[in-house]
Every structure is written in structure tokens, then in C-alpha cells.
Enzyme design. Structure first.
Site, mmCIF file in Angstrom:
data_model
loop_
_atom_site.group_PDB
_atom_site.id
_atom_site.type_symbol
_atom_site.label_atom_id
_atom_site.label_comp_id
_atom_site.label_asym_id
_atom_site.label_seq_id
_atom_site.Cartn_x
_atom_site.Cartn_y
_atom_site.Cartn_z
ATOM 1 C CD GLU A 181 -9.840 -1.362 8.108
ATOM 2 O OE1 GLU A 181 -8.938 -1.974 8.722
ATOM 3 O OE2 GLU A 181 -9.701 -0.916 6.960
ATOM 4 C CD GLU B 193 -2.993 -1.169 2.248
ATOM 5 O OE1 GLU B 193 -2.653 -0.690 3.335
ATOM 6 O OE2 GLU B 193 -4.107 -1.660 2.016
ATOM 7 C CE LYS C 271 -3.994 -6.688 7.107
ATOM 8 N NZ LYS C 271 -4.729 -5.554 6.475
ATOM 9 C CG ASP D 78 -7.767 -5.355 4.790
ATOM 10 O OD1 ASP D 78 -7.323 -5.730 5.886
ATOM 11 O OD2 ASP D 78 -7.753 -4.161 4.434
#
Lengths: 714, 714
Positions: free
Chosen positions: A406, A305, A373, A378
Site C-alpha cells: 500500500e 475508521e 500493526k 500505518d
């Protein structure tokens, strides 16, 4: 219980704590409320604490026990020599302990494992809590306190506990300006501007809370790391925190920016093969260890990213990780190198981490662990486990969970995450045949790695209640408990947490537990059922935006990339006729995922582009199933509201009201999600929402206009 | 029906009209869609129209029939002499009619009554539609057209219909600046700025629609009247409208400002006992009649809500009404004098109209009629009937209903008002013993008054669909039909309206009718159940504001004046221990209303201040009943959404979508109402909302912040 006692008990239970504490959630699960005297009767032999070692950690343990006892019974325990009625705490070096336990048993105690045992000797009653390490004894004390509150096993205790993972670590995505990326509980706990001279009392409370659930490590700063964290200015602040945490057994780690040598070291580049760079890292690590001798190591997000990394210089992730690992190695430090990498090519984002890391297997130093992860995309409400688990044979792997919500309604939605954590940990990768769960791969059972670790992105901020939502505390708690023992059930953990945090009254515990246990599935239902993923609003990820189209945005940051709705159907074809992401899984999973009739329905649209009229196992079409799922989510939240309102008599007004308010938001949001997704997908499906389902109350065009003024952090 | 015909029918039903008309609701219930050929088969003898009188009204009637026939069958009816297959239309003076009907029967025909009869004579088939007056024949034609659409009775028709009220009048609250007070369908139809030279085609459409349901009078302007309406400038505009309306049988009335002599006449006052004032009114009326020979008369709101009136000069309402009545009398004009008066004293507002008007009984001229709102306060979702009905023995009384939904969700909520209208009309006042219904008092049955009239505040504006909400058209329709015949059932009227407006398919008619018939009770449930009233937001009256407190506002304009919520209970004590408003009702009603155990529960809180724990007939407390009512309202609206979505296949997409959108708003608003009222009243009741009820999703404090930017008109 006699009437008299009952009256006193009721008095003390309801009035005493209310007068002492604001019920703001700040006490977490460490409230130590009065216990029924009929229960405390069992502990009548418990009067003293015997401790014969000098140790800050053991002092903390003794104090914790005494404070707890005062809460439970109104009486503190006094320190005394080894005598009848003593809780005997210490390490295997303690004379008291040696006098009470067999030598061979003491020698067998390793690391943070602890032992709790009821011992009768010479007509005296003792409760022994021992470990090879002081912090293990502290864990034992917290475990004992928990048992008392659960009203379990006293008098005949014979417990041995050992952690499943060596490193149980929180990742704070806290920036140096005290914003918290994806944080929904206020600003960062770390008051960098005051440090190192002023130490907030909450640093100690934070450490105590973590110790109480066995968390022994913390990454203080955001993985999107500022190079500044490694400047001397910040390192002395980090040292101050490390000094507070140390007696609680918590090691400090830092997230580092791969470009630090260039950014703060004045070097011309940060090429890992540049000897100057290697030298800079060695010196920097030496500086760190001179301040923090037990420093844990580095967490690195590189070439991800937009962050810098070894690929900027044509080097590999292994080159990058190893240069840091070599610097840390002399001190016992480790590198946690994140596998969360994807670029804007044509390749399915879900495949990219695997494609980048599998070829590097065997090239990493021994003190490097790959942090993966839980899912391949995500932190979605539901993902399959990442195919990287089990795919690296010569490199330790660890899970990164996200406790902060999130993608789960921030601190507004009640979502108990133990079921999500366990879903990943219990997933069978088949890497070493049937039973090769993610847990067994990462905890050393199947790969006797030198390093075992488990991590999660923290949901902690400076809000009085730490986590924004009172029930978000349960997710911090659950992560700690599962990191210690991933075999605990989600129900058991919820049970512990509810009883310690709110009430031991089963009229409260049972309905609230049922709400917690179903809550993750509920949120999946109203947000993204059947394997839909990432249809969140751009940027803030709070609400639904399946239609989102931001000109110039990376395609893989847009919902359409993931849901692929069109006139024929819905979902991402990751089968052999599509991106073939299924091929990254071991047999037989790859075949199961590849086969629409065998693919688990809760992942159907993750792996398949499914016709709207595809008949599901219940005989209804995919479209109808989708509708019923969204509707079920809405109805469930409304049930939670009823559950919560019913339990009002059993807890304090403040936390009752605060949770009630959050549930209202969640109920509102669930309808928003349902309407947004169904009305939008309906523009493709061209089918009616089944008529027995509550109708939309929003207009799609109005929903499209909603633009929340939210940053990625607060 | 053969397959072939069916196919053609379906084709014509679904495609033909869509291509001809925008389904914007502009055609109201006068759509004349194709009828099944199997049905039209019954009318095979119907080929011509025979009409032998010169008359604009009969031309309209003939044209209407022909247009309708073209819609039903694709064939227009041609004008012809009296021959087989003719519909024979005319008055009792028509030679054709005389040839077909017995003389004595023709002589018995009076006023607007009409007769429809299937006549066989000399081997020929005729359908005769006749009346003493041309407009009666027009009503007969519209009735016949309605019967065809209802598929009722053709071939053996023998119908006599007479209106229950002589004057069936709409009150437009339209201002001269083209805003409409309490109007929710756009600006006023009357384009004053273009008049008299430009005549909008909608004037004729308006007159036609009214004629189709028997409305024969209209007050063009707001009761809060501008004196300017009586200036020559405006009177020529009024004349232009009257000229358009005349052939449709519609007389024009004007609302006048009592201060007109002073305001536009240049007099020093408007004292009704001032001879100059009387003279001014005489001259003004003469001027009006010189322009509009069939002018209807004046509607007056005087000494009400700040408007001028005779009391400004120490005179009575009778003095005021009579001065106007005297001026109108020579021309046959009437005065409709409103009883909607209340002042800011200590007396219960609900009692004041009665207290002011009963002493004046017998003092009014014969051409004065007292216009009384259906309830004693103000067009609430539910009120008892006004006690003035039956209380005046020597003065004609008329009802004023409100079609526009000032207190019923504007043009956003679907509320079918026939049940409300009928509830008042069918209320037994006991003024002349049992059976003295409001209908029988006002229609002349019990009081052979010279004047009978019924009025309603119109909901018509310049929106394409006339009324803002497609279903609000039904309330215009229902008022007209009930004004003609108050014995029609609400169900019958709904049935007619649905079949003419939307579809004759029972798959559509039955569910939609059930929705309409329950809709008024539903809105009462989610707004103001059990007799609660006037807890609306200040000023605009759209949403809930039971907490409203505007500093300096008239107490009787604030919700607290009406709900009187306190720690002991809820409701306005109007019994003998309170304001004693019950005493204004005749026996035995006064006793029934006064007795909490006999008072109808749907008016309980209108007449009683009721303890929260008062046991209702179902055994539940008043508080719990209140909660279940609000909840029921919400659930009902959601059911309507389901009903509506299911009928999508049967009607056009545009009206389907527009009603669907309105239902979404209504569903949203119902939750708003429920939460606002329950959360607010709960601050007094201190009792939980029953736990099986869906929980609030709003915070009371947030709801209190809602301030809608709405005027009283648009």
C-alpha cells in the site's frame, strides 16, 4: 560432470521447462526445475516413497515429493513398502516411522514440528520425514524439497523444526464484490459468485503455496467487513473453501462486522452487553462450526475508521472482544481484535492505540489476542515499532504486517520486505529488560501465552503471477518463512527464494540478492528518509503529495499532520516537549528517542521537529542529508536496473521483461518522489539542494497537478 | 576597490536594475548595467559626444552611447563641440573627424568599415569613431560600447573593422497571419493588421538590436511566400517598416511567390519567358522602389516542396531568377535564389540541389546569388557542408543557416549555435585547393564576386525575451557577429554575450560559457550522434520518431529513408557503392568520406551503412559507441543543470528560474531521445546497451504512442 552430461543438463535446463510452462510466474517458488545430475547423484538412494497411513494430507505430501523429483531428475518416485531407498513419510503413529525412530523421540514430537533424518538400518538407506500431525509431515516434505534445491545436507540429515508461532495467518482484504482493498494483483482469488459449486483450481494452488512455507491460517475477507459474510449464503461458500484448504493444514477465519447482529440478525442493536446480541453470536458461531468444524475464529476491526464497535454503546474493546470470544470458546475458536484505532481528537495519532488498550489489559478472555500493526501509525516505509508491544502484560499480542505494498509503490516497485519484518521483530522493547524483542514478546518466549500468532495482509490476487510483481512473491514467501522461524536471516530467505523461483546460478543469485536486500532502504530513501512518514497522495497512497490539503478532510489523513514542515524545520515533535509519544516506550528507549542526539537518525523526523541546519552525525545539515537520501534512492534504483539488465542471460525472457518494465516505472517514480519532496520541502527550507546532486527535472507546480485515477482497490 | 565602493557597487549591481527593469530578457545584450567604478575610472576623460553632421543614424549612435554611459556610470554624456574628453563620432565628411584623422586614412575608409581610435591632440583626449557611412559609425559606437563592457583596450584604441559579408541578412519565416513557420517565440513581430498606421515600439528595438551586431538586412516574410505580400495593401505596410529600419542601416527584402504574376497580377501564367510576366515584374519592382528607394531585393523558394517555380513551365532556375534579377537590376536590387530543392525521385535527396544547380552555373545574372542551406539535407543537428559550396564557379553563393531551432529542441533546449555555424564556415571544400573554406568561398576571398551575403532563419518572435529561450538570444547575437567577422571564435562570442546579457562575474561567465560551448555537441549526442540525421517526429520535428511511418507520406520525409536501420547495421550508404553522394565533394574529401576508415566518425552514419559490430577508433563497436553517445548527451544536460543551479547567486531570479525550467525540459527530453533511439535501434541491433550505462526508463511501445499536438508554427 562429463561433457555429455553437461550438454544434456544445459539442454534440459534451458529448453525443457520453456516448452512445458509459460513463464508467467504462476509457479511461484514451486517450479522444481531440473537439478544438475552431479547433484542428483547424491540422491541415488532415493527411489521410493513409503507411506502407511491413509491421509489426504500425506497423499499431498507424497505427491508433492514425487512431482518435485520428476522436476529435478526427470523421474517420479513410486509408492512402495518400507525398503532400501525409500523416503518414509508419516506421523508418529505410522508403523514405518515407529520401526525407524526411537519411541521416546516420537513421543517428544508435538504439533506441527517435524523431523527429517537420514536413517541406516539393516543395510538399508531411508530418509524419514515425520511429525505428530499430518500437516507437520507435509511441512517436513516441503522443507526437504527446499533442502534439495539448496543442495544442503543430504545423506546425513538430522533436522528438527518447530514453528515459532502457533497461528501463521494471512489477512485478505478481499471484498465480497471481488475488489481487493489495497490489492494490486488483480481481483480477489475468491470467486464468490461461483462458490460453492465451482472450485477454481487456484484455491488448491493457493493452499499448496501457503503450506510450502508453513502458513496455516487465512482470513478470507476484508477487515472492513461486510456483515453479509456471516449469512448462510456466504457461509456455505466459506465452507467450500475451507474444505479445499483443510488437507493443506490451513484453517479459515473470517473478518466480522461488529454490527452483524443488527445488520443481518434483525436485532435492534449490537450492544455486546445485550443478552440477545450474545445469544445471536452464540448461534451464529454454532452455525459456522456446523459447517466448518475446524473454523479458526474471527478477526475484528471495531471502532476504527468509521466501523461499528462496542464503543457505539459505551462499551469497551474488551466487552466487544469477549462477547465473540465466549461464543467461539466452546469450539476452540479465537478472536483477533485489532488495535488499529484512532480518532480525530487532539491526541497524536501515534499514541492512541496504546492509550485505548493499555487500560484494558487483563479484561480480555483467554482466547482473545490483540492484533497490532508493526508501527504506531500505518505500515509506513519505516516506523518505529508500536509501543503497545510489551505494554500489555496479561493479554496476548500479535503483529500485523502488510505484505501488500500500500505504501511501497503497489506492485510496481521492487521492495523486499523481510528486512522490514525483521526490523520490527528484532526491535528491543525493553519491556522485560534488555532483549525483550517484539519477536520474543509475541512468540511466547517472554509471555507464555496460550495464544501465539503472527499475521500479514496478503498481496495475492488473481493475476497469473499471484502478486502483480514477480518480486512481490518474495514477500509472501518471506512472511511465511519468518512466521515459521523469525530467526532466519533476510538474506537466507532471499537466497532460498531466488534459487527456487529464478535460478541457482550465482551469477544471477548474488547480484539479485544484493538488490533485494538493499531494496527496502532504497525505497525509504526516495520516499521518506530520516523518519518522514505519510507524505503520500491522498486516498490511493501511490505517489508523493506532501502538500496535500483536502478541504474538510480529517487532519490526521493529511501529510502536513505528519511532516510539520515550516520555516524552522521538519518533523513531528513527539518528545516530552511535544506529543510525548516517546513516553509510551520503555526505558531506556523513551530517553533515547526523546534525545535528538541519541535518537536513531533513520527515525529522527518521526520523533523530532528538527531545524533545517541541524548538524547530523556526518557533519552535514539535516536538509543536506535529506537531499542526499532522496538522491541515493534514485541512484540505487538505477543501479538495480543495471543489475537486472545484466542478468538477462540467466532467466526466461518473459519474467525478465516484466521485471525490467516494473523497474523502469520504479526509476521514474523515484525521480518523481525525489523532486516532489525536495522541491516542496525546499519552499520551507529555503536552502539549495547540494550542487553535486542531480537536479530536479520536474516543476513543483506541475507535480501538484498530478491526480492519479486510482481507487483504493482493484 | 575600497570596501565602501564595493558596497555601493554591489548595491547598485543587484538592486538598482531590479527596481528599474523587469528581468524578462527584453533588453537582450543591450542592458548597460552599472560597471565597477574602478573600471569606469579609466574613462574619466570621456565626458562629451561631439557630432557635427545632421543624421538620423548618427543621432541614434550618439543617443546609444549616452544611454550606455548612463547605465555604466549613472551619467549621461552631453553633446558638445570638439573639446577635451569628447567621443567624436561621424563620417569621413565630418569636420571634426577630418580635424583628428589623416586625410589618406579617411579616404581609405570604405562602406560600413569603421575605425575607433584614441587620439591625443593639443593636449586633449579624444575618442574617434568614424566610418565612410553613417551606419558604419553606428556599428563603431556599438563596438565601442561592447569593448567598454569587455573592459578592453580603452585609452589606446586603434581598431579597424570591416564586415566580411556585404549583406548580413535575417530570414523571417513569418506568415501574413502572424504565425511563424518553425517559430518558437510567439507570433510574428510584424503586426500587419496595425500597419502602416501604428508602429509597435518593438520595430525600433528590433532594428537597434540588429544594428548592434551588424545585421543590415531582413527578409520580412516566409519563403513559403504568400503572393499577397506584393499587393499595394501590403507594400505600404512594408514601407512603414523599412522607414523605421532605415536609420539603423537595415534594408528590407521580401520573399516572393514565383506565381505572383498569375495570382495577384491577373496574368494567365507566370512563365518567366512570357514577356507579359517580365513586364509585370518590372512594374511591380518599380512600384516597390517608389515606396522603398533602398529596397534590398527578393528571396525566392521556387520548385521546392510544392511551391511554384520556373520548372512549372519547363524553364530553369536560371530563367526564373533572371527575370526577377532583370527587374531589380536598375535599382541595385538582388535576387537570393534558394538551392533548397528536392523531388520525390529515386535520387538521394542529399544530392539533388547539386544536380540541379551545377549545370546552370554561368547562366545567372550578376545580381543573383544562390542561397544554400549549410548542409545538403535540412538544418540537422550535424550535417556535412553542402557540396554545392565551391561547386559553382561563376555564380555567387551564400550560406543559409537556421537560428530558429527547428531541429534542435525549439525554444526548450539550450543549444549555442556558433560552433555549428563555424563548423560549416570553416569546412574546407578543397574547391580551389586546400584552405578553400566555405567562408572563403562565400565572403569573396576566393571568388571576387560582386555579391557577398550570409543569411539565417531568425528565431525572433513577439515573446518578451524575443527568442523564447534566454539562451536562444545568443544565437541571434552569434549569427550577427559571425556575419560581420567569421573569424571570431565561438568562445569569444559567447564571452561577449554572457558578459553583456547576464553578468561579468567570472564565477558566472566561466561555467556558463563552458556549458554553451559544449551544448551543440551535447544535443547531437542525445539526438543524432555519429551522423544519424532526420529521425525526428513527423511534421513538428520536436521529439524522436525513428520508427515513423506515415501512410502515403513522401519517403524522403520519413526517418527510415535516412537511418536505414536493419539487421546488418545503421546509416545511409552514400559511398560509391551506394548513392555516391560522396562524388559531389572535391578531392581528397570525396575519398575520405568514401572510406569508412577515414570518414570522420561524427559523420560516419551520414555516409556509410555501418555494421553494428564495426570497430570504431576507440575499439568499441558502432552500437556501443552509439549507446555511449546518447548516454553522454543525457549526462551532459544534467551537468548543465548543476552548472546553472550553482550560478543562481549571480543573476536575477526571473531569468534564473526561466532557464532552470527550460533545462528541466531539456533533461527530460534528452532521456526521451536516448530511450526512443536506443530502444528502437536495438530492435535491429539485437545487442544489449552496455551495462554501465543508465538504463532506459521508457517502454518503446509507450514512446511510439506519443503524438504531440504541435503545428509547424505558432
Amino acid at each position: 560432470m562429463k561433457q555429455n552430461n553437461l550438454a544434456i543438463f544445459i539442454f534440459s535446463l534451458f529448453l525443457f521447462p520453456l516448452s512445458l510452462f509459460a513463464e508467467d510466474g504462476s509457479r511461484l517458488w514451486l517450479r522444481y526445475e531440473p537439478l544438475p545430475s552431479v547433484q542428483m547423484e547424491k540422491y541415488k538412494y532415493l527411489i521410493y516413497i513409503a507411506k502407511d497411513e491413509k491421509s489426504a494430507t500425506l497423499d499431498i505430501a507424497a505427491n508433492e515429493l514425487s512431482v518435485a523429483w520428476e522436476g529435478f531428475s526427470g523421474k517420479r518416485l513410486s509408492l512402495a513398502s518400507l525398503q532400501n531407498g525409500a523416503v518414509v513419510i508419516g506421523t508418529s503413529k505410522s508403523k514405518n516411522i515407529k520401526a525407524l525412530l526411537p519411541k521416546e523421540e516420537l513421543e517428544a514430537l508435538k504439533g506441527e514440528s517435524f523431523l527429517i533424518r537420514s536413517v541406516k538400518k539393516g543395510g538399508n538407506n531411508y530418509t524419514v520425514i515425520a511429525s505428530a500431525k499430518e500437516v507437520g509431515t507435509l511441512y517436513g516434505v516441503f522443507h526437504f524439497i527446499r533442502l534439495v534445491q539448496m543442495d544442503e545436507g543430504f545423506g546425513h540429515l538430522d533436522i528438527k523444526e518447530a514453528p515459532k508461532y502457533a497461528i501463521r495467518i494471512l489477512n485478505h482484504w478481499d471484498n465480497l464484490d471481488r475488489t481487493v482493498e489495497r490489492g494490486y494483483a488483480g481481483h480477489s482469488l475468491w470467486k464468490w459468485e461461483e462458490l460453492p459449486n465451482t472450485l477454481s483450481p487456484r484455491y488448491k494452488e493457493y493452499a499448496r503455496a501457503n503450506a510450502s512455507i508453513g502458513i496455516n491460517a487465512t482470513v478470507l475477507n476484508n477487515v472492513n467487513a461486510s456483515p453479509e459474510i456471516l449469512t448462510e449464503n456466504y457461509l456455505v461458500k466459506v465452507k467450500a473453501l475451507a474444505d479445499v484448504f483443510r488437507p493443506y493444514g490451513i484453517k479459515v477465519y473470517l473478518a466480522v462486522n461488529f454490527s452483524s447482529p443488527k445488520e443481518i440478525g434483525g436485532l435492534s442493536d449490537s450492544d455486546p452487553l445485550n443478552p440477545e446480541v450474545a445469544k445471536w453470536w452464540k448461534n451464529k458461531v454454532k452455525e459456522v462450526y456446523s459447517l466448518i468444524p475446524d473454523f479458526g475464529g474471527f478477526l475484528v476491526k471495531a471502532n476504527s475508521e468509521g466501523l461499528p464497535g462496542p464503543q457505539d454503546y459505551g462499551r469497551t474493546h474488551a466487552d466487544g472482544a469477549n462477547i465473540l470470544a465466549d461464543a467461539l470458546n466452546p469450539y476452540g475458536g479465537v478472536v483477533m481484535w485489532r488495535a488499529f484505532v484512532y480518532s480525530t481528537g487532539d491526541e497524536d495519532r501515534a499514541k492512541q492505540a496504546y492509550l485505548e488498550f493499555v487500560p484494558l489489559d487483563g479484561q480480555f478472555r483467554d482466547n482473545v489476542i490483540i492484533q497490532i500493526k508493526n508501527g504506531p501509525v500505518d505500515f509506513q516505509p519505516r516506523e518505529p515499532f508500536s509501543p503497545l508491544f510489551g505494554a500489555l502484560n496479561k493479554t496476548p499480542e500479535m503483529v500485523e504486517f502488510q505484505i501488500t505494498q500500500e505504501y511501497l509503490g503497489f506492485s510496481n516497485h521492487l521492495v523486499y520486505l523481510a528486512p522490514l519484518f525483521k526490523e520490527t521483530l528484532d526491535s528491543d522493547t525493553y519491556s522485560n529488560g534488555s532483549g525483550s524483542t517484539v519477536a520474543k514478546i509475541t512468540d511466547g518466549t517472554l509471555r507464555p501465552d496460550k495464544l501465539t500468532a503472527i499475521s500479514a495482509v496478503a498481496n495475492i490476487g488473481e493475476d497469473a503471477n499471484w502478486c502483480g510483481h514477480h518480486f512481490a512473491q518474495a514477500n509472501w514467501y518471506a512472511f511465511g518463512r519468518l512466521a515459521w522461524n523469525h530467526q532466519l536471516s533476510a538474506e537466507r530467505i532471499a537466497d532460498e527464494w531466488i534459487r527456487m523461483t529464478f535460478s541457482r546460478n550465482n551469477e544471477f543469485v548474488d547480484p539479485v540478492k544484493s538488490m533485494m536486500l538493499t531494496s527496502r532502504e532504497t525505497v525509504v530513501d526516495y520516499m521518506m528518509p530520516l523518519g518522514i512518514h505519510h507524505v503520500f497522495a491522498f486516498g490511493h497512497h501511490y505517489g508523493p503529495e506532501p502538500w496535500c490539503d483536502v478541504p474538510g478532510a480529517r487532519p490526521d489523513w493529511l501529510p502536513k499532520y505528519y511532516h510539520k514542515a515550516d520555516s524552522t524545520g521538519l518533523g513531528f515533535n513527539r518528545t516530552s516537549t511535544g506529543s510525548n509519544a516517546v513516553s509510551q516506550y520503555f526505558s531506556p528507549l523513551n530517553g533515547i528517542y526523546n534525545d535528538i542526539s541519541r535518537c536513531p537518525e533513520n527515525l529522527l523526523l518521526w520523533f523530532h521537529h528538527v531545524p533545517w541546519d541541524y548538524k547530523m552525525k556526518d557533519g552535514k545539515t539535516m536538509w543536506d542529508n535529506l537531499c542526499y537520501k532522496y538522491d541515493s534512492g534514485v541512484r540505487q534504483i538505477r543501479e538495480y536496473q543495471k543489475i537486472w539488465d545484466r542478468i538477462e542471460p540467466y532467466i526466461d525472457a518473459r519474467r525478465f521483461g516484466e521485471v525490467q518494465s516494473k523497474l523502469k516505472i520504479q526509476a521514474h517514480d523515484a525521480v518523481w518522489w525525489k523532486d516532489a519532496c525536495l522541491l516542496y520541502f525546499q519552499t520551507f527550507s529555503k536552502r539549495p539542494v547540494p550542487y553535486d546532486i542531480e537536479r530536479p527535472v520536474y516543476e513543483l507546480e506541475d507535480l501538484k497537478k498530478i491526480k492519479l485515477d486510482m481507487n483504493h482497490h482493484n
